[in-house]
Design a protein around this motif. Sequence first.
Motif, short mmCIF file in Angstrom:
data_model
loop_
_atom_site.label_atom_id
_atom_site.label_comp_id
_atom_site.label_asym_id
_atom_site.label_seq_id
_atom_site.Cartn_x
_atom_site.Cartn_y
_atom_site.Cartn_z
N ARG A 209 0.83 -1.22 0.00
CA ARG A 209 0.00 0.00 0.00
C ARG A 209 0.86 1.26 0.00
NH1 ARG A 209 -5.06 -1.79 0.32
NH2 ARG A 209 -5.49 -3.69 1.50
N GLY A 210 1.96 1.18 -0.72
CA GLY A 210 2.81 2.35 -0.89
C GLY A 210 4.02 2.39 0.01
N LEU A 211 4.12 1.48 0.97
CA LEU A 211 5.28 1.50 1.87
C LEU A 211 6.59 1.34 1.10
CD1 LEU A 211 4.05 -0.57 4.95
CD2 LEU A 211 4.74 1.83 4.95
N SER A 212 6.58 0.46 0.10
CA SER A 212 7.81 0.20 -0.66
C SER A 212 8.25 1.36 -1.53
CB SER A 212 7.64 -1.04 -1.54
OG SER A 212 7.59 -2.21 -0.76
N THR A 213 7.35 2.30 -1.77
CA THR A 213 7.70 3.41 -2.66
C THR A 213 8.57 4.45 -1.98
OG1 THR A 213 5.77 4.75 -2.05
CG2 THR A 213 5.48 3.13 -3.83
N GLY A 214 8.60 4.46 -0.64
CA GLY A 214 9.38 5.46 0.08
C GLY A 214 8.67 6.79 0.21
N ALA A 215 7.45 6.88 -0.32
CA ALA A 215 6.72 8.15 -0.29
C ALA A 215 6.06 8.41 1.06
CB ALA A 215 5.66 8.17 -1.38
N ILE A 216 5.96 7.36 1.88
CA ILE A 216 5.29 7.51 3.17
C ILE A 216 6.34 7.39 4.27
CG2 ILE A 216 3.53 6.56 4.71
CD1 ILE A 216 2.25 5.35 2.15
N ASN A 217 6.59 8.47 4.98
CA ASN A 217 7.58 8.42 6.06
C ASN A 217 7.01 8.81 7.42
OD1 ASN A 217 7.47 11.27 5.86
ND2 ASN A 217 9.07 11.22 4.29
N SER A 218 5.71 9.16 7.43
CA SER A 218 5.03 9.49 8.69
C SER A 218 3.54 9.56 8.40
CB SER A 218 5.51 10.83 9.25
OG SER A 218 5.08 11.88 8.41
N GLN A 219 2.74 9.60 9.46
CA GLN A 219 1.30 9.75 9.25
C GLN A 219 0.98 11.08 8.58
OE1 GLN A 219 -1.57 9.15 12.37
NE2 GLN A 219 -2.00 7.18 11.40
N ALA A 220 1.85 12.05 8.79
CA ALA A 220 1.64 13.35 8.17
C ALA A 220 1.75 13.29 6.65
CB ALA A 220 2.63 14.37 8.73
N SER A 221 2.34 12.20 6.14
CA SER A 221 2.46 12.02 4.69
C SER A 221 1.11 11.72 4.05
CB SER A 221 3.42 10.87 4.37
OG SER A 221 4.67 11.04 4.98
N LEU A 222 0.14 11.32 4.87
CA LEU A 222 -1.16 10.90 4.37
C LEU A 222 -2.21 11.97 4.57
CD1 LEU A 222 -1.16 7.27 5.83
CD2 LEU A 222 -0.59 7.95 3.48
N SER A 223 -3.03 12.18 3.55
CA SER A 223 -4.16 13.08 3.66
C SER A 223 -5.20 12.49 4.61
CB SER A 223 -4.79 13.27 2.27
OG SER A 223 -6.13 13.67 2.36
N LYS A 224 -5.99 13.35 5.23
CA LYS A 224 -7.05 12.88 6.11
C LYS A 224 -8.10 12.08 5.34
CE LYS A 224 -6.61 16.54 9.58
NZ LYS A 224 -7.29 17.67 10.28
N GLU A 225 -8.16 12.27 4.02
CA GLU A 225 -9.10 11.53 3.17
C GLU A 225 -8.54 10.17 2.74
OE1 GLU A 225 -11.10 13.93 0.04
OE2 GLU A 225 -9.84 15.55 0.79
N ASP A 226 -7.25 9.96 2.95
CA ASP A 226 -6.60 8.71 2.53
C ASP A 226 -7.01 7.59 3.47
OD1 ASP A 226 -4.58 6.64 2.10
OD2 ASP A 226 -3.45 8.16 1.01
N PHE A 227 -7.54 6.49 2.91
CA PHE A 227 -8.07 5.44 3.78
C PHE A 227 -6.97 4.73 4.56
CE2 PHE A 227 -6.53 2.09 1.23
CZ PHE A 227 -7.00 0.85 1.67
N ARG A 228 -5.72 4.86 4.14
CA ARG A 228 -4.62 4.21 4.86
C ARG A 228 -4.39 4.80 6.24
NH1 ARG A 228 -0.34 4.73 -0.04
NH2 ARG A 228 -1.40 6.75 -0.07
N ILE A 229 -4.86 6.02 6.44
CA ILE A 229 -4.61 6.67 7.72
C ILE A 229 -5.29 5.92 8.87
CG2 ILE A 229 -6.58 8.28 7.84
CD1 ILE A 229 -4.40 10.47 8.49
N ASN A 230 -6.29 5.12 8.55
CA ASN A 230 -6.99 4.34 9.57
C ASN A 230 -6.53 2.88 9.63
OD1 ASN A 230 -8.77 6.45 10.46
ND2 ASN A 230 -9.85 6.22 8.51
N LEU A 231 -5.62 2.48 8.77
CA LEU A 231 -5.15 1.10 8.79
C LEU A 231 -4.09 0.92 9.87
CD1 LEU A 231 -4.84 0.29 4.97
CD2 LEU A 231 -6.78 -0.10 6.50
N PRO A 232 -4.14 -0.19 10.60
CA PRO A 232 -3.20 -0.40 11.72
C PRO A 232 -1.73 -0.23 11.35
CG PRO A 232 -4.98 -1.99 11.84
CD PRO A 232 -5.17 -1.25 10.54
N ARG A 233 -1.32 -0.66 10.18
CA ARG A 233 0.10 -0.59 9.83
C ARG A 233 0.61 0.83 9.64
NH1 ARG A 233 0.69 -5.78 5.71
NH2 ARG A 233 0.36 -7.31 7.35
N PHE A 234 -0.33 1.77 9.44
CA PHE A 234 0.06 3.15 9.20
C PHE A 234 -0.17 4.04 10.42
CE2 PHE A 234 -0.56 1.21 5.12
CZ PHE A 234 0.44 1.76 4.32
N ARG A 235 -0.59 3.45 11.51
CA ARG A 235 -0.81 4.22 12.72
C ARG A 235 0.50 4.51 13.44
NH1 ARG A 235 -5.98 0.63 14.71
NH2 ARG A 235 -7.45 1.41 13.14
#
Length: 330
Positions: A209-235
């Motif tokens: 879900r994008g972890l391998s891309t390196g684009a996500i380095n914190s929860q702040a990387s995700l928009s509040k509309e992004d459904f990943r923000i509620n997934l356990p692995r991204f908390r």
Amino acid sequence: MQYRKLGKTGESISAIGLGCMGMSYAYGSSQDFNEQESLATLELALESGINFWDTADMYGQGANEILLSKILATRRDKVFLATKFGFRFKEDNTNYFDGSPQYIKQACEASLKRLNVDVIDLYYTHRIDDTVPVEDTVGAMAELVKEGKVRYLGLSEAGVDSIRRAQAVHPIAALQTEYSLFTRDIEDEILATTRELGIGLVAYSPLGRGLSTGAINSQASLSKEDFRINLPRFREGNLEQNLRMVNALEAFAKEKGITAAQLSLAWLLAQGDDIIPIPGTKRRKYLLENATAADINLSAADLAAIEQILQQHAVFGLRYTEGGMKLVNR
């Protein structure tokens, strides 16, 4: 592009497919959905030899199928088209799953209309409905094959018992399930079952879900509309732990002159010729990066080194919320 056979169908499809969900749904904010760039990405996919496209009627509540129709209108013969049914939305925008025979015909007709095609190449039940015998669901899907509206049938996130019961009703061409360096539970029993029955394995979210891309380095990387923000692995807490594994993979990939995303896809392809990952993207830049992963050959030593990294870094958090986990592998 390299090509692989899908199960026992004899169809040659690109070893790297294209997950189209993110063009209309789930990842990023509504401002990130750029139709012009998405259409250009779809065109480039065909130019790059990526002929296996994956969508679903729930992605943007039909919007994704309509988006694809704009390319399919003139390029239908170039695409092996997969879509899914089953998730239905209530007035409050919550959803529930419906695998009933009564609904399946209705869902298929709606998808055909949105896609503006006469036939769907691969039609999946998006999940297994635990209130409907899988034999009834697949039986209704088989009727669509007889009617010429669907060519092949697929299951998504089905457990071993459901796979066997479905196969007894009608040949299943593919099982779509989450499979990546971050999610490997299917290696226990499910993969052995699909191989025994000659069912292809379509791996969604092959980049974690994008972890391998390196684009996500914190929860702040995700928009509040992004459904990943509620997934356990991204908390918070879990994400920081998971990024340790990402950093180790990135370092190894850099030594080989590739990206961690390419490494992740090459690893999946190396797990067997029956596996076809469908990384999602809505941008041409990443499409080309993903496509070239099909040409990367990992040695036995490379695979052993990756396995060592995985053993050293546990994955923290489930892949879905508690409610979402109740719908998978059943």
